[in-house]
Write a protein that holds these residues in place. Sequence first.
Motif, PDB file in Angstrom:
ATOM      1  N   ASP A  91       3.411  -7.437   5.162  1.00 35.37           N
ATOM      2  CA  ASP A  91       2.098  -7.538   4.511  1.00 35.37           C
ATOM      3  C   ASP A  91       1.172  -8.300   5.444  1.00 35.37           C
ATOM      4  O   ASP A  91       1.456  -9.449   5.813  1.00 35.37           O
ATOM      5  CB  ASP A  91       2.277  -8.266   3.170  1.00 35.37           C
ATOM      6  CG  ASP A  91       0.973  -8.755   2.574  1.00 35.37           C
ATOM      7  OD1 ASP A  91      -0.083  -8.186   2.893  1.00 35.37           O
ATOM      8  OD2 ASP A  91       1.020  -9.707   1.772  1.00 35.37           O
ATOM      9  N   MET A 112       1.649  -3.111   4.761  1.00 34.23           N
ATOM     10  CA  MET A 112       0.771  -3.229   3.595  1.00 34.23           C
ATOM     11  C   MET A 112      -0.408  -4.098   4.034  1.00 34.23           C
ATOM     12  O   MET A 112      -0.223  -5.192   4.577  1.00 34.23           O
ATOM     13  CB  MET A 112       1.497  -3.890   2.435  1.00 34.23           C
ATOM     14  CG  MET A 112       0.584  -4.346   1.311  1.00 34.23           C
ATOM     15  SD  MET A 112       0.270  -3.095   0.060  1.00 34.23           S
ATOM     16  CE  MET A 112       1.809  -3.163  -0.849  1.00 34.23           C
ATOM     17  N   SER A 199      -2.019  -2.372  -7.627  1.00 37.24           N
ATOM     18  CA  SER A 199      -1.474  -3.669  -7.238  1.00 37.24           C
ATOM     19  C   SER A 199      -2.225  -4.759  -7.962  1.00 37.24           C
ATOM     20  O   SER A 199      -3.265  -4.518  -8.589  1.00 37.24           O
ATOM     21  CB  SER A 199      -1.583  -3.867  -5.720  1.00 37.24           C
ATOM     22  OG  SER A 199      -2.937  -4.066  -5.333  1.00 37.24           O
ATOM     23  N   ARG A 233       3.568   4.045  -7.581  1.00 38.57           N
ATOM     24  CA  ARG A 233       4.061   2.756  -7.100  1.00 38.57           C
ATOM     25  C   ARG A 233       3.195   1.628  -7.661  1.00 38.57           C
ATOM     26  O   ARG A 233       1.988   1.788  -7.860  1.00 38.57           O
ATOM     27  CB  ARG A 233       4.061   2.703  -5.573  1.00 38.57           C
ATOM     28  CG  ARG A 233       4.743   3.879  -4.931  1.00 38.57           C
ATOM     29  CD  ARG A 233       4.548   3.924  -3.431  1.00 38.57           C
ATOM     30  NE  ARG A 233       5.609   3.239  -2.727  1.00 38.57           N
ATOM     31  CZ  ARG A 233       5.629   3.060  -1.408  1.00 38.57           C
ATOM     32  NH1 ARG A 233       4.633   3.508  -0.665  1.00 38.57           N
ATOM     33  NH2 ARG A 233       6.629   2.439  -0.837  1.00 38.57           N
ATOM     34  N   SER A 235       2.557  -2.561  -6.859  1.00 35.69           N
ATOM     35  CA  SER A 235       2.835  -3.757  -6.072  1.00 35.69           C
ATOM     36  C   SER A 235       2.746  -4.985  -6.969  1.00 35.69           C
ATOM     37  O   SER A 235       1.714  -5.245  -7.591  1.00 35.69           O
ATOM     38  CB  SER A 235       1.856  -3.898  -4.903  1.00 35.69           C
ATOM     39  OG  SER A 235       2.047  -5.156  -4.272  1.00 35.69           O
ATOM     40  N   LEU A 313       6.836  -2.398  -5.378  1.00 40.17           N
ATOM     41  CA  LEU A 313       6.613  -2.985  -4.064  1.00 40.17           C
ATOM     42  C   LEU A 313       6.521  -4.501  -4.228  1.00 40.17           C
ATOM     43  O   LEU A 313       5.890  -4.991  -5.149  1.00 40.17           O
ATOM     44  CB  LEU A 313       5.321  -2.449  -3.444  1.00 40.17           C
ATOM     45  CG  LEU A 313       5.159  -0.925  -3.436  1.00 40.17           C
ATOM     46  CD1 LEU A 313       3.817  -0.542  -2.829  1.00 40.17           C
ATOM     47  CD2 LEU A 313       6.305  -0.263  -2.683  1.00 40.17           C
ATOM     48  N   GLU A 315       5.874  -8.342  -2.180  1.00 46.44           N
ATOM     49  CA  GLU A 315       5.266  -8.968  -0.996  1.00 46.44           C
ATOM     50  C   GLU A 315       5.625 -10.454  -0.928  1.00 46.44           C
ATOM     51  O   GLU A 315       4.751 -11.318  -0.896  1.00 46.44           O
ATOM     52  CB  GLU A 315       3.750  -8.796  -1.039  1.00 46.44           C
ATOM     53  CG  GLU A 315       3.283  -7.350  -1.088  1.00 46.44           C
ATOM     54  CD  GLU A 315       1.876  -7.220  -1.651  1.00 46.44           C
ATOM     55  OE1 GLU A 315       1.041  -8.104  -1.369  1.00 46.44           O
ATOM     56  OE2 GLU A 315       1.638  -6.275  -2.401  1.00 46.44           O
TER      57      GLU A 315
END
Length: 458
Positions: A91, A112, A199, A233, A235, A313, A315
């Motif tokens: 990320d 990302m 996200s 998806r 995040s 996802l 991070e």
Amino acid sequence: MDVAAASWPTLPALPCPATAKVVASGLAAELAHALDGPYHFLLPDAFTANLTAMREALARAEVEGFVYYAKKANKAAVFVERAAAGGAGVDVASAAELREALGHGVRGDHLMVTGPAKDPVLLRLAVTHGALVAVDALDELDQVIALALKGVVRPARVLLRVLPDTQPHSRFGMSEGELAAALQRCRQAGSTIRMEGFSFHLSGYALQPRADLAARLAELCLTARRAGLEASRISLGGGLPVSYTDADSWHTFLATQRPAHYHAGKEFRAGDFYPYHSPVAGAAALAALLATRPRHSGSTLAELVREAGIGLLLEPGRALLDRAGATVLRVQGVKDRDGYRLLTVDGTSLSLSEQWFGSEYLPDPWLIRQDGSAPAPAGVFPASVGAATCLEPDMLTWRKIPFPHPPRVGDLLLYPNTAGYQMDSNESPFHDLPLPPKVVVDRTDRPRPRWRLDRHFT
């Protein structure tokens, strides 16, 4: 020795065999001599173990997932190298971070790109290399679409960042009206945009709000799919807690600490501190999050995303760096104060970033004798730790640490578990002091660990 020694609160760090091996082998003292100043050492095997544990938590929950290392947590190249070697992503939030990740072997489609109001150069590089962009605003989405229309071979990959209901004043994410407009623009852009999902950025470490917001984003994915978008998806960002100490030590510390325990009567409230203990941390916290039932749902988060065919996802930064490094400084001055000592070391608090958030890095530093031997228990000798600068508030440790041996000039202080955000987030060559180098230590299973300097580009 202070007669009230028993009253000094302590906060011992959880055991780290690799760090203990570096000290016991004499390597910590040898590096201090060789480098002639403060330094950080990195333990990349811990990073790899933390990454493996997170992947195993996803597999046990039967959830499709992908881990991106949040590079902002540490600038060292070795952690990016380990992410690349392990097939993980990174990320990034700047063009420099993106270039360095590519330079250390991370695939473009494993990047990302986050952060608010992204620089046009960063967006151009992201689209060119096929990185996934967490779009934070409508004008940013327009920039991405314009770049994709300029002839880039592949479609631009985006997530739409959502403003959390529970944190409406956050500067990150789009409101419901902005999201509706963003979805419309993604549909109109056609094949030039690949809208992969949503996200969020959520402050804090509580699991329930994160599960609740993830469930909301799952519903948004289903809505977006009905409109013809991919939306497969979500995040979850970072926010996996790290536990630096045990529960009893943490709660005892909070209950007993008071201004008299700090140099100059410095006052901290319990809420000023990072939560240095967490009942579940790292991969265990991820497993607990996946097992959490979002509000108004009869299913766990794992069950919910599996049924919807949604991948998660992650991070993490700090959680991947748990016990992956430490900071070593040399004592170069000792003053006696009223019942305690005031140490001056050869570095600054810029190498322990917590102080620059009006807080304190609390895990007890280790005292290492100048000859590299461990100090024999001889009593309790409280001491605070100041920096080698001309600034009164430049303190590495305001707290009067109850050392088991009187610190002496030439002794070393090792601050444990500093790889996550502490050791370089705010470092600066103040007073023209050089930045502490980073030393990569591996093969700690050997009688003598191996080491090399980190290959950081900048």
